[in-house]
Design an enzyme around this catalytic site. Structure first.
Site, PDB file in Angstrom:
ATOM      1  N   HIS A 133       0.825  -1.212   0.000  1.00 34.05           N
ATOM      2  CA  HIS A 133       0.000   0.000   0.000  1.00 34.05           C
ATOM      3  C   HIS A 133       0.860   1.263   0.000  1.00 34.05           C
ATOM      4  CE1 HIS A 133      -3.408  -2.587   1.903  1.00 34.05           C
ATOM      5  NE2 HIS A 133      -3.474  -2.586   0.596  1.00 34.05           N
ATOM      6  N   HIS A 134       2.145   1.132  -0.339  1.00 35.20           N
ATOM      7  CA  HIS A 134       2.990   2.338  -0.304  1.00 35.20           C
ATOM      8  C   HIS A 134       2.514   3.353  -1.332  1.00 35.20           C
ATOM      9  CE1 HIS A 134       4.883   0.541  -3.814  1.00 35.20           C
ATOM     10  NE2 HIS A 134       5.590   1.636  -4.003  1.00 35.20           N
ATOM     11  N   ARG A 135       1.851   2.846  -2.371  1.00 35.75           N
ATOM     12  CA  ARG A 135       1.190   3.737  -3.332  1.00 35.75           C
ATOM     13  C   ARG A 135      -0.181   3.143  -3.631  1.00 35.75           C
ATOM     14  NH1 ARG A 135       4.338   7.704  -5.275  1.00 35.75           N
ATOM     15  NH2 ARG A 135       6.526   7.322  -5.740  1.00 35.75           N
ATOM     16  N   LYS A 149      -2.481  -2.566  -7.947  1.00 34.68           N
ATOM     17  CA  LYS A 149      -2.820  -2.969  -9.319  1.00 34.68           C
ATOM     18  C   LYS A 149      -2.270  -4.353  -9.606  1.00 34.68           C
ATOM     19  CE  LYS A 149      -4.122  -1.465 -13.487  1.00 34.68           C
ATOM     20  NZ  LYS A 149      -4.901  -2.701 -13.594  1.00 34.68           N
ATOM     21  N   LYS A 161       7.489  -4.621 -10.109  1.00 35.34           N
ATOM     22  CA  LYS A 161       7.332  -4.307 -11.533  1.00 35.34           C
ATOM     23  C   LYS A 161       6.932  -2.835 -11.719  1.00 35.34           C
ATOM     24  CE  LYS A 161       5.495  -7.864 -13.526  1.00 35.34           C
ATOM     25  NZ  LYS A 161       4.502  -8.848 -13.987  1.00 35.34           N
ATOM     26  N   LYS A 172      -2.663  -8.864  -6.802  1.00 30.13           N
ATOM     27  CA  LYS A 172      -2.977  -9.961  -7.722  1.00 30.13           C
ATOM     28  C   LYS A 172      -4.186 -10.683  -7.183  1.00 30.13           C
ATOM     29  CE  LYS A 172      -1.142 -11.672 -11.508  1.00 30.13           C
ATOM     30  NZ  LYS A 172      -0.387 -10.888 -12.479  1.00 30.13           N
ATOM     31  N   SER A 202      -1.985  -0.348 -18.821  1.00 29.28           N
ATOM     32  CA  SER A 202      -3.116  -0.285 -17.885  1.00 29.28           C
ATOM     33  C   SER A 202      -3.128   1.054 -17.140  1.00 29.28           C
ATOM     34  CB  SER A 202      -3.006  -1.403 -16.844  1.00 29.28           C
ATOM     35  OG  SER A 202      -3.600  -2.584 -17.328  1.00 29.28           O
TER      36      SER A 202
END
Ligand code: NAD
Length: 472
Positions: A65-67, A71, A95, A107, A364
Protein backbone atom coordinates in the site's frame (compact mmCIF):
# COMPACT_ATOMS: atom_id res chain seq x y z
CA UNK A 1 18.36 -36.02 -6.04
CA UNK A 2 17.00 -32.76 -7.57
CA UNK A 3 15.56 -30.11 -5.27
CA UNK A 4 11.76 -29.82 -5.51
CA UNK A 5 10.63 -27.00 -7.82
CA UNK A 6 10.14 -23.94 -5.59
CA UNK A 7 6.81 -22.12 -5.61
CA UNK A 8 6.63 -18.77 -7.36
CA UNK A 9 6.39 -17.08 -3.97
CA UNK A 10 9.56 -18.83 -2.79
CA UNK A 11 11.33 -17.80 -5.99
CA UNK A 12 10.26 -14.16 -5.65
CA UNK A 13 11.35 -14.14 -1.97
CA UNK A 14 14.69 -15.61 -2.93
CA UNK A 15 15.24 -13.04 -5.69
CA UNK A 16 14.19 -10.26 -3.30
CA UNK A 17 16.61 -11.38 -0.55
CA UNK A 18 19.52 -11.55 -2.98
CA UNK A 19 18.92 -7.96 -4.08
CA UNK A 20 18.03 -6.58 -0.63
CA UNK A 21 21.57 -7.33 0.61
CA UNK A 22 22.85 -4.67 -1.78
CA UNK A 23 20.29 -2.05 -0.75
CA UNK A 24 21.90 -1.46 2.68
CA UNK A 25 18.59 -0.45 4.25
CA UNK A 26 17.30 -0.66 7.80
CA UNK A 27 16.01 -4.28 8.30
CA UNK A 28 12.51 -3.11 9.34
CA UNK A 29 12.15 -1.19 6.10
CA UNK A 30 13.31 -4.21 4.08
CA UNK A 31 10.66 -6.36 5.84
CA UNK A 32 7.95 -3.83 5.08
CA UNK A 33 8.89 -3.80 1.39
CA UNK A 34 8.88 -7.62 1.31
CA UNK A 35 5.72 -8.62 3.18
CA UNK A 36 2.21 -8.75 1.77
CA UNK A 37 0.01 -6.02 3.33
CA UNK A 38 -3.41 -7.64 2.91
CA UNK A 39 -5.00 -10.85 1.58
CA UNK A 40 -8.67 -11.65 1.15
CA UNK A 41 -9.41 -15.37 0.79
CA UNK A 42 -12.98 -16.19 -0.12
CA UNK A 43 -15.18 -19.17 -0.95
CA UNK A 44 -18.53 -18.74 -2.66
CA UNK A 45 -21.11 -20.83 -4.55
CA UNK A 46 -21.58 -20.60 -8.32
CA UNK A 47 -24.31 -22.37 -10.28
CA UNK A 48 -23.41 -24.57 -13.28
CA UNK A 49 -25.63 -24.52 -16.38
CA UNK A 50 -27.21 -27.83 -15.29
CA UNK A 51 -28.15 -26.44 -11.87
CA UNK A 52 -25.28 -28.04 -9.93
CA UNK A 53 -23.64 -25.74 -7.44
CA UNK A 54 -19.88 -25.57 -7.08
CA UNK A 55 -18.17 -23.83 -4.19
CA UNK A 56 -15.08 -22.11 -5.55
CA UNK A 57 -12.08 -20.68 -3.78
CA UNK A 58 -10.70 -17.28 -4.75
CA UNK A 59 -8.18 -14.70 -3.56
CA UNK A 60 -7.11 -11.10 -3.83
CA UNK A 61 -3.76 -10.04 -2.40
CA UNK A 62 -2.71 -6.40 -2.04
CA UNK A 63 0.99 -6.67 -1.56
CA UNK A 64 1.98 -3.07 -0.99
CA UNK A 65 0.00 0.00 0.00
CA UNK A 66 2.99 2.34 -0.30
CA UNK A 67 1.19 3.74 -3.33
CA UNK A 68 -2.51 3.55 -4.12
CA UNK A 69 -4.38 2.17 -5.89
CA UNK A 70 -2.84 -1.27 -5.94
CA UNK A 71 -2.82 -2.97 -9.32
CA UNK A 72 -2.57 -6.50 -10.67
CA UNK A 73 -4.21 -9.12 -12.82
CA UNK A 74 -6.82 -11.75 -12.12
CA UNK A 75 -6.06 -15.32 -13.15
CA UNK A 76 -8.28 -18.33 -13.50
CA UNK A 77 -6.17 -21.42 -12.87
CA UNK A 78 -6.95 -24.88 -11.47
CA UNK A 79 -3.71 -24.94 -9.46
CA UNK A 80 -4.06 -21.51 -7.87
CA UNK A 81 -2.99 -21.11 -4.24
CA UNK A 82 -2.88 -18.18 -1.86
CA UNK A 83 0.89 -18.42 -1.86
CA UNK A 84 1.03 -18.08 -5.63
CA UNK A 85 -1.26 -15.02 -5.58
CA UNK A 86 0.86 -13.38 -2.88
CA UNK A 87 4.06 -14.06 -4.85
CA UNK A 88 2.53 -12.60 -8.00
CA UNK A 89 1.28 -9.54 -6.07
CA UNK A 90 4.81 -8.93 -4.74
CA UNK A 91 6.14 -9.15 -8.28
CA UNK A 92 3.60 -6.46 -9.28
CA UNK A 93 4.89 -4.05 -6.61
CA UNK A 94 8.45 -4.38 -7.89
CA UNK A 95 7.33 -4.31 -11.53
CA UNK A 96 5.45 -1.03 -11.07
CA UNK A 97 8.43 0.52 -9.27
CA UNK A 98 10.83 -0.55 -12.06
CA UNK A 99 8.77 0.97 -14.87
CA UNK A 100 7.71 4.04 -12.88
CA UNK A 101 4.01 3.25 -12.62
CA UNK A 102 2.74 4.86 -9.39
CA UNK A 103 0.80 1.87 -8.02
CA UNK A 104 1.29 -0.72 -5.31
CA UNK A 105 1.22 -4.37 -6.37
CA UNK A 106 -1.79 -6.70 -6.17
CA UNK A 107 -2.98 -9.96 -7.72
CA UNK A 108 -6.14 -11.99 -7.63
CA UNK A 109 -7.52 -15.19 -8.91
CA UNK A 110 -10.01 -17.99 -8.85
CA UNK A 111 -9.07 -21.64 -8.46
CA UNK A 112 -10.82 -22.94 -11.55
CA UNK A 113 -9.84 -24.50 -14.87
CA UNK A 114 -10.57 -21.75 -17.44
CA UNK A 115 -10.75 -24.34 -20.24
CA UNK A 116 -13.41 -26.45 -18.48
CA UNK A 117 -16.17 -23.93 -17.77
CA UNK A 118 -19.10 -22.70 -19.84
CA UNK A 119 -19.52 -19.03 -20.76
CA UNK A 120 -22.52 -18.79 -18.44
CA UNK A 121 -20.60 -20.22 -15.47
CA UNK A 122 -17.66 -17.94 -16.29
CA UNK A 123 -19.88 -14.86 -16.21
CA UNK A 124 -21.64 -15.81 -12.95
CA UNK A 125 -18.27 -16.60 -11.38
CA UNK A 126 -16.68 -13.32 -12.48
CA UNK A 127 -19.61 -11.22 -11.31
CA UNK A 128 -19.80 -13.00 -7.93
CA UNK A 129 -16.04 -12.62 -7.44
CA UNK A 130 -16.39 -8.88 -8.14
CA UNK A 131 -19.25 -8.60 -5.65
CA UNK A 132 -17.05 -10.27 -3.01
CA UNK A 133 -14.26 -7.79 -3.71
CA UNK A 134 -16.69 -4.84 -3.47
CA UNK A 135 -18.06 -6.12 -0.15
CA UNK A 136 -14.58 -5.99 1.43
CA UNK A 137 -13.39 -2.84 -0.38
CA UNK A 138 -10.82 -4.82 -2.36
CA UNK A 139 -11.69 -3.09 -5.65
CA UNK A 140 -12.15 0.53 -6.72
CA UNK A 141 -10.48 3.23 -8.84
CA UNK A 142 -8.49 4.57 -5.87
CA UNK A 143 -8.23 1.29 -3.95
CA UNK A 144 -7.32 -1.72 -6.05
CA UNK A 145 -7.63 -2.06 -9.84
CA UNK A 146 -7.58 -5.55 -11.44
CA UNK A 147 -6.58 -6.42 -15.01
CA UNK A 148 -6.45 -9.57 -17.19
CA UNK A 149 -4.02 -12.37 -16.50
CA UNK A 150 -3.76 -16.10 -17.25
CA UNK A 151 -7.22 -17.41 -18.22
CA UNK A 152 -8.99 -14.02 -18.28
CA UNK A 153 -9.33 -11.26 -20.86
CA UNK A 154 -11.43 -8.31 -22.05
CA UNK A 155 -14.72 -10.11 -21.53
CA UNK A 156 -14.09 -10.76 -17.82
CA UNK A 157 -12.92 -7.17 -17.36
CA UNK A 158 -16.17 -5.94 -18.93
CA UNK A 159 -18.21 -8.06 -16.46
CA UNK A 160 -16.12 -6.72 -13.57
CA UNK A 161 -16.70 -3.09 -14.64
CA UNK A 162 -20.40 -3.69 -15.13
CA UNK A 163 -20.82 -5.40 -11.75
CA UNK A 164 -18.85 -2.68 -9.96
CA UNK A 165 -21.00 0.00 -11.61
CA UNK A 166 -24.19 -1.76 -10.52
CA UNK A 167 -22.99 -2.12 -6.92
CA UNK A 168 -21.45 1.36 -6.59
CA UNK A 169 -23.89 3.62 -8.46
CA UNK A 170 -22.97 7.25 -8.99
CA UNK A 171 -19.27 6.64 -8.68
CA UNK A 172 -17.53 9.40 -10.65
CA UNK A 173 -14.71 7.22 -12.02
CA UNK A 174 -16.49 3.86 -12.21
CA UNK A 175 -14.64 2.58 -15.27
CA UNK A 176 -11.24 3.14 -13.64
CA UNK A 177 -12.07 0.21 -11.32
CA UNK A 178 -10.53 -2.26 -13.76
CA UNK A 179 -8.25 -2.11 -16.84
CA UNK A 180 -7.96 -4.28 -19.92
CA UNK A 181 -11.60 -3.49 -20.76
CA UNK A 182 -12.95 -3.63 -24.32
CA UNK A 183 -12.62 -0.37 -26.25
CA UNK A 184 -16.38 0.14 -26.27
CA UNK A 185 -16.35 0.08 -22.46
CA UNK A 186 -13.70 2.79 -21.98
CA UNK A 187 -10.72 0.55 -22.63
CA UNK A 188 -7.67 1.86 -24.44
CA UNK A 189 -6.35 0.89 -27.87
CA UNK A 190 -3.16 -1.12 -27.55
CA UNK A 191 -3.91 -2.70 -24.15
CA UNK A 192 -4.64 -6.18 -25.49
CA UNK A 193 -1.23 -6.50 -27.17
CA UNK A 194 0.65 -4.33 -24.64
CA UNK A 195 2.41 -7.07 -22.68
CA UNK A 196 3.53 -8.91 -25.82
CA UNK A 197 4.61 -5.67 -27.51
CA UNK A 198 6.53 -4.72 -24.34
CA UNK A 199 8.24 -8.13 -24.45
CA UNK A 200 9.28 -7.38 -28.03
CA UNK A 201 10.65 -3.92 -27.09
CA UNK A 202 12.50 -5.43 -24.11
CA UNK A 203 14.18 -8.18 -26.16
CA UNK A 204 15.09 -5.63 -28.81
CA UNK A 205 16.73 -3.52 -26.11
CA UNK A 206 18.68 -6.52 -24.80
CA UNK A 207 20.22 -6.86 -28.27
CA UNK A 208 20.67 -3.15 -28.94
CA UNK A 209 24.18 -2.80 -27.56
CA UNK A 210 26.86 -4.44 -29.78
CA UNK A 211 29.10 -5.23 -26.76
CA UNK A 212 26.23 -6.84 -24.80
CA UNK A 213 25.27 -8.94 -27.82
CA UNK A 214 28.89 -9.93 -28.50
CA UNK A 215 29.28 -11.06 -24.87
CA UNK A 216 26.54 -13.59 -25.59
CA UNK A 217 28.12 -14.66 -28.87
CA UNK A 218 25.39 -12.89 -30.86
CA UNK A 219 25.35 -10.04 -33.35
CA UNK A 220 23.53 -6.81 -32.53
CA UNK A 221 19.81 -6.53 -33.39
CA UNK A 222 16.83 -8.84 -33.76
CA UNK A 223 16.60 -9.50 -37.52
CA UNK A 224 17.38 -13.13 -38.29
CA UNK A 225 17.56 -14.23 -34.63
CA UNK A 226 15.99 -17.66 -34.06
CA UNK A 227 13.23 -17.56 -31.47
CA UNK A 228 11.13 -20.15 -29.60
CA UNK A 229 7.89 -19.11 -27.88
CA UNK A 230 6.08 -21.24 -25.29
CA UNK A 231 2.39 -20.36 -24.83
CA UNK A 232 0.31 -18.64 -27.53
CA UNK A 233 -2.14 -16.83 -25.28
CA UNK A 234 -2.39 -13.08 -24.98
CA UNK A 235 1.26 -12.49 -24.09
CA UNK A 236 2.93 -15.24 -26.13
CA UNK A 237 0.93 -14.72 -29.32
CA UNK A 238 1.53 -10.97 -29.44
CA UNK A 239 5.20 -11.31 -28.47
CA UNK A 240 5.74 -13.90 -31.23
CA UNK A 241 3.85 -11.78 -33.75
CA UNK A 242 5.81 -8.57 -33.07
CA UNK A 243 9.13 -10.46 -32.92
CA UNK A 244 8.39 -11.97 -36.34
CA UNK A 245 6.64 -9.09 -38.11
CA UNK A 246 8.36 -6.00 -36.68
CA UNK A 247 11.62 -7.52 -35.39
CA UNK A 248 12.18 -9.77 -38.45
CA UNK A 249 13.15 -12.61 -36.13
CA UNK A 250 12.64 -16.23 -37.25
CA UNK A 251 10.20 -18.20 -35.11
CA UNK A 252 11.70 -21.70 -35.15
CA UNK A 253 9.40 -23.41 -32.62
CA UNK A 254 6.08 -22.79 -30.89
CA UNK A 255 4.57 -24.64 -27.93
CA UNK A 256 1.01 -24.80 -26.69
CA UNK A 257 -0.78 -26.92 -24.15
CA UNK A 258 -1.40 -29.70 -26.73
CA UNK A 259 2.22 -29.95 -27.93
CA UNK A 260 4.96 -28.19 -29.85
CA UNK A 261 6.05 -27.71 -33.46
CA UNK A 262 9.51 -27.09 -34.90
CA UNK A 263 10.53 -25.60 -38.26
CA UNK A 264 14.18 -24.41 -38.51
CA UNK A 265 13.32 -22.20 -41.51
CA UNK A 266 10.62 -20.36 -39.61
CA UNK A 267 6.92 -20.43 -38.78
CA UNK A 268 4.34 -17.79 -39.63
CA UNK A 269 2.64 -17.06 -36.30
CA UNK A 270 -0.69 -15.94 -37.76
CA UNK A 271 -0.84 -18.94 -40.09
CA UNK A 272 -0.17 -21.28 -37.13
CA UNK A 273 -2.98 -19.58 -35.21
CA UNK A 274 -5.32 -20.06 -38.18
CA UNK A 275 -4.35 -23.74 -38.33
CA UNK A 276 -5.05 -24.05 -34.59
CA UNK A 277 -8.44 -22.34 -34.96
CA UNK A 278 -9.36 -24.74 -37.79
CA UNK A 279 -8.03 -27.99 -36.28
CA UNK A 280 -8.05 -27.31 -32.54
CA UNK A 281 -4.27 -27.82 -32.31
CA UNK A 282 -0.95 -26.37 -33.46
CA UNK A 283 0.25 -29.95 -34.15
CA UNK A 284 0.55 -31.26 -37.72
CA UNK A 285 1.14 -27.75 -39.06
CA UNK A 286 2.24 -28.15 -42.70
CA UNK A 287 6.03 -28.02 -43.07
CA UNK A 288 6.72 -28.32 -39.32
CA UNK A 289 7.74 -31.31 -37.19
CA UNK A 290 5.74 -32.24 -34.09
CA UNK A 291 7.90 -32.48 -30.96
CA UNK A 292 7.34 -35.36 -28.57
CA UNK A 293 6.49 -33.15 -25.57
CA UNK A 294 5.41 -29.47 -25.45
CA UNK A 295 8.32 -28.74 -23.08
CA UNK A 296 10.83 -29.99 -25.69
CA UNK A 297 10.39 -26.68 -27.53
CA UNK A 298 12.32 -24.92 -24.76
CA UNK A 299 15.37 -27.03 -25.60
CA UNK A 300 15.36 -26.44 -29.36
CA UNK A 301 18.51 -24.91 -30.90
CA UNK A 302 17.79 -21.15 -31.05
CA UNK A 303 19.09 -17.73 -29.96
CA UNK A 304 16.16 -16.61 -27.79
CA UNK A 305 13.61 -18.65 -25.86
CA UNK A 306 10.46 -16.88 -24.66
CA UNK A 307 8.50 -18.79 -22.00
CA UNK A 308 5.10 -17.06 -22.08
CA UNK A 309 2.77 -19.57 -20.41
CA UNK A 310 3.22 -20.27 -16.71
CA UNK A 311 5.73 -20.31 -13.86
CA UNK A 312 8.33 -23.00 -13.10
CA UNK A 313 9.10 -23.98 -16.72
CA UNK A 314 12.90 -23.78 -16.60
CA UNK A 315 14.27 -25.51 -13.53
CA UNK A 316 17.54 -27.16 -12.44
CA UNK A 317 16.32 -30.25 -14.29
CA UNK A 318 16.06 -28.81 -17.83
CA UNK A 319 18.25 -25.66 -17.55
CA UNK A 320 21.42 -27.55 -18.61
CA UNK A 321 19.68 -28.45 -21.88
CA UNK A 322 18.55 -24.90 -22.78
CA UNK A 323 20.48 -23.88 -25.89
CA UNK A 324 19.20 -20.30 -26.30
CA UNK A 325 21.61 -17.50 -25.38
CA UNK A 326 18.77 -15.29 -24.11
CA UNK A 327 15.92 -16.47 -21.89
CA UNK A 328 13.23 -13.80 -22.09
CA UNK A 329 10.71 -14.21 -19.27
CA UNK A 330 7.41 -13.13 -20.82
CA UNK A 331 5.42 -15.16 -18.25
CA UNK A 332 5.67 -14.55 -14.53
CA UNK A 333 8.20 -16.78 -12.78
CA UNK A 334 9.06 -19.18 -15.63
CA UNK A 335 12.65 -19.65 -14.41
CA UNK A 336 13.35 -20.94 -10.89
CA UNK A 337 16.34 -19.61 -8.88
CA UNK A 338 18.38 -22.82 -9.24
CA UNK A 339 17.46 -22.99 -12.94
CA UNK A 340 18.65 -19.43 -13.32
CA UNK A 341 21.96 -20.16 -11.57
CA UNK A 342 22.65 -22.87 -14.17
CA UNK A 343 21.76 -20.52 -17.05
CA UNK A 344 24.06 -17.81 -15.66
CA UNK A 345 26.91 -20.27 -15.17
CA UNK A 346 26.54 -21.16 -18.85
CA UNK A 347 26.91 -17.46 -19.77
CA UNK A 348 23.29 -16.91 -20.77
CA UNK A 349 21.26 -13.74 -20.29
CA UNK A 350 17.96 -13.93 -18.41
CA UNK A 351 15.75 -10.90 -19.09
CA UNK A 352 13.57 -10.99 -15.95
CA UNK A 353 9.77 -11.03 -15.82
CA UNK A 354 9.74 -8.19 -13.30
CA UNK A 355 10.84 -5.95 -16.15
CA UNK A 356 10.03 -7.76 -19.38
CA UNK A 357 6.29 -8.28 -18.98
CA UNK A 358 5.61 -4.84 -17.47
CA UNK A 359 4.11 -3.56 -20.73
CA UNK A 360 0.66 -4.65 -19.61
CA UNK A 361 0.67 -2.65 -16.40
CA UNK A 362 2.26 0.31 -18.20
CA UNK A 363 -0.63 0.55 -20.65
CA UNK A 364 -3.12 -0.28 -17.88
CA UNK A 365 -1.83 2.82 -16.12
CA UNK A 366 -2.62 4.86 -19.26
CA UNK A 367 -6.10 3.31 -19.40
CA UNK A 368 -6.67 4.22 -15.74
CA UNK A 369 -5.47 7.80 -16.41
CA UNK A 370 -7.85 7.99 -19.37
CA UNK A 371 -10.73 6.75 -17.21
CA UNK A 372 -10.16 9.20 -14.36
CA UNK A 373 -9.62 12.12 -16.75
CA UNK A 374 -12.59 11.14 -18.93
CA UNK A 375 -10.86 11.98 -22.18
CA UNK A 376 -8.98 10.00 -24.84
CA UNK A 377 -5.30 10.71 -25.32
CA UNK A 378 -4.82 12.76 -28.47
CA UNK A 379 -8.39 14.00 -28.62
CA UNK A 380 -7.45 17.55 -27.77
CA UNK A 381 -4.17 17.82 -29.67
CA UNK A 382 -4.39 15.63 -32.80
CA UNK A 383 -6.23 18.05 -35.09
CA UNK A 384 -4.29 21.05 -33.79
CA UNK A 385 -0.97 19.26 -34.40
CA UNK A 386 -2.02 18.28 -37.90
CA UNK A 387 -2.97 21.86 -38.77
CA UNK A 388 0.31 23.20 -37.39
CA UNK A 389 2.40 20.56 -39.23
CA UNK A 390 0.51 21.39 -42.43
CA UNK A 391 1.18 25.10 -42.07
CA UNK A 392 4.86 24.45 -41.42
CA UNK A 393 5.17 22.26 -44.52
CA UNK A 394 3.30 24.76 -46.70
CA UNK A 395 5.71 27.51 -45.59
CA UNK A 396 8.69 25.26 -46.30
CA UNK A 397 7.33 24.36 -49.74
CA UNK A 398 6.67 28.01 -50.54
CA UNK A 399 10.17 29.07 -49.48
CA UNK A 400 11.97 26.21 -51.28
CA UNK A 401 9.69 26.08 -54.29
CA UNK A 402 9.59 22.27 -53.92
CA UNK A 403 6.63 20.13 -52.96
CA UNK A 404 6.45 16.75 -51.21
CA UNK A 405 4.73 13.64 -52.59
CA UNK A 406 1.28 13.17 -51.03
CA UNK A 407 2.22 9.99 -49.11
CA UNK A 408 5.22 11.66 -47.42
CA UNK A 409 3.18 14.77 -46.70
CA UNK A 410 0.53 12.61 -44.99
CA UNK A 411 3.11 10.94 -42.73
CA UNK A 412 4.73 14.22 -41.72
CA UNK A 413 1.46 16.03 -41.10
CA UNK A 414 -0.11 13.21 -39.03
CA UNK A 415 -1.16 14.32 -35.51
CA UNK A 416 -0.69 11.59 -32.90
CA UNK A 417 -3.83 9.51 -32.19
CA UNK A 418 -4.41 7.54 -29.00
CA UNK A 419 -2.82 4.32 -30.32
CA UNK A 420 0.31 6.23 -31.45
CA UNK A 421 0.68 7.81 -28.00
CA UNK A 422 0.12 4.50 -26.18
CA UNK A 423 2.72 2.68 -28.27
CA UNK A 424 5.22 5.49 -27.97
CA UNK A 425 4.77 5.63 -24.17
CA UNK A 426 5.21 1.86 -23.99
CA UNK A 427 8.38 1.90 -26.11
CA UNK A 428 9.83 4.77 -24.10
CA UNK A 429 9.04 3.01 -20.81
CA UNK A 430 10.66 -0.28 -21.86
CA UNK A 431 13.78 1.45 -23.24
CA UNK A 432 14.22 3.77 -20.25
CA UNK A 433 13.62 0.99 -17.71
CA UNK A 434 16.14 -1.33 -19.38
CA UNK A 435 18.66 1.48 -19.14
CA UNK A 436 17.83 2.05 -15.45
CA UNK A 437 18.34 -1.66 -14.71
CA UNK A 438 21.65 -1.77 -16.58
CA UNK A 439 22.86 1.32 -14.75
CA UNK A 440 21.87 -0.19 -11.39
CA UNK A 441 23.78 -3.38 -12.30
CA UNK A 442 26.87 -1.39 -13.28
CA UNK A 443 26.79 0.92 -10.24
CA UNK A 444 26.47 -2.02 -7.84
CA UNK A 445 28.80 -4.46 -9.59
CA UNK A 446 25.96 -6.92 -10.28
CA UNK A 447 26.33 -9.50 -13.02
CA UNK A 448 22.66 -10.30 -13.59
CA UNK A 449 19.70 -8.19 -14.64
CA UNK A 450 17.22 -9.72 -12.18
CA UNK A 451 19.15 -8.80 -9.05
CA UNK A 452 19.65 -5.30 -10.49
CA UNK A 453 15.93 -4.97 -11.32
CA UNK A 454 14.88 -6.07 -7.81
CA UNK A 455 17.45 -3.74 -6.25
CA UNK A 456 16.13 -0.83 -8.31
CA UNK A 457 12.57 -1.66 -7.18
CA UNK A 458 13.58 -1.94 -3.51
CA UNK A 459 15.39 1.40 -3.65
CA UNK A 460 12.38 3.12 -5.24
CA UNK A 461 9.81 1.70 -2.79
CA UNK A 462 12.16 2.55 0.10
CA UNK A 463 12.38 6.15 -1.13
CA UNK A 464 8.58 6.41 -1.02
CA UNK A 465 8.47 5.15 2.59
CA UNK A 466 11.29 7.39 3.76
CA UNK A 467 9.83 10.41 1.96
CA UNK A 468 6.52 9.77 3.72
CA UNK A 469 8.46 9.84 7.00
CA UNK A 470 7.34 6.31 7.91
CA UNK A 471 10.92 5.06 8.08
CA UNK A 472 14.00 7.13 8.88
P1 NAD B 1 -3.35 -16.70 -21.46
O1 NAD B 1 -4.28 -17.52 -20.69
O2 NAD B 1 -3.89 -15.73 -22.46
O3 NAD B 1 -2.29 -17.62 -22.24
C1 NAD B 1 -1.54 -18.64 -21.68
C2 NAD B 1 -1.34 -19.69 -22.77
O4 NAD B 1 -0.39 -20.66 -22.34
C3 NAD B 1 -2.64 -20.45 -23.08
O5 NAD B 1 -2.87 -20.40 -24.48
C4 NAD B 1 -2.35 -21.87 -22.58
O6 NAD B 1 -3.01 -22.85 -23.33
C5 NAD B 1 -0.84 -21.94 -22.74
N1 NAD B 1 -0.19 -22.95 -21.91
C6 NAD B 1 -0.52 -23.36 -20.67
N2 NAD B 1 0.34 -24.31 -20.23
C7 NAD B 1 1.21 -24.51 -21.24
C8 NAD B 1 2.33 -25.37 -21.41
N3 NAD B 1 2.71 -26.20 -20.45
N4 NAD B 1 3.03 -25.30 -22.58
C9 NAD B 1 2.66 -24.45 -23.56
N5 NAD B 1 1.60 -23.61 -23.46
C10 NAD B 1 0.89 -23.65 -22.32
O7 NAD B 1 -2.43 -15.95 -20.38
P2 NAD B 1 -1.55 -14.65 -20.58
O8 NAD B 1 -2.35 -13.48 -20.17
O9 NAD B 1 -0.91 -14.69 -21.93
O10 NAD B 1 -0.46 -14.88 -19.45
C11 NAD B 1 0.67 -15.71 -19.65
C12 NAD B 1 1.73 -15.37 -18.61
O11 NAD B 1 2.06 -14.00 -18.71
C13 NAD B 1 1.31 -15.60 -17.16
O12 NAD B 1 2.44 -15.98 -16.42
C14 NAD B 1 0.85 -14.22 -16.72
O13 NAD B 1 0.93 -14.05 -15.32
C15 NAD B 1 1.87 -13.37 -17.46
N6 NAD B 1 1.47 -11.97 -17.66
C16 NAD B 1 0.32 -11.65 -18.34
C17 NAD B 1 0.01 -10.32 -18.55
C18 NAD B 1 -1.19 -9.89 -19.38
O14 NAD B 1 -1.30 -8.68 -19.68
N7 NAD B 1 -2.06 -10.78 -19.81
C19 NAD B 1 0.82 -9.31 -18.02
C20 NAD B 1 1.97 -9.67 -17.32
C21 NAD B 1 2.28 -11.00 -17.16
Amino acid sequence: MQNPVPSLHESVSDFFDRAAVHAKLEPGLVSQIKVCNAVYRMRFPVKHDDGRIEVVEAFRAEHSHHRLPTKGGIRFSPHLTQEEVVGLAALMTYKCAIVGVPFGGAKGGVKIDPHAISDGFRERLTRRYTAELVSKNFIGPSVDVPAPDYGTGEREMAWIADTFRALQPGHMHTYACVTGKPLALHGIPGRKEATGLGVYFGIKEALADPADAAALGLTRGLPGKRVVVQGLGNVGYHAAKFLQQDGKAVIVALAEIEGAIHAPDGLDVDEVMKHRAATGSILDYPGATNLARAADALEVDCDIVVPAALEGQITAENAPRIRAKIVAEAANGPVTPDGEAILHAAGKLVVPDVYLNAGGVTVSYLEWLKNISHVSFGRISAYYDETEHSRFLETLERLTGKSLPESERKTLVHGAREIDLVRSALAETMIRSYDDIRRTARDNGLADLRTAAFLLAIQRVATTYTTMGIFP
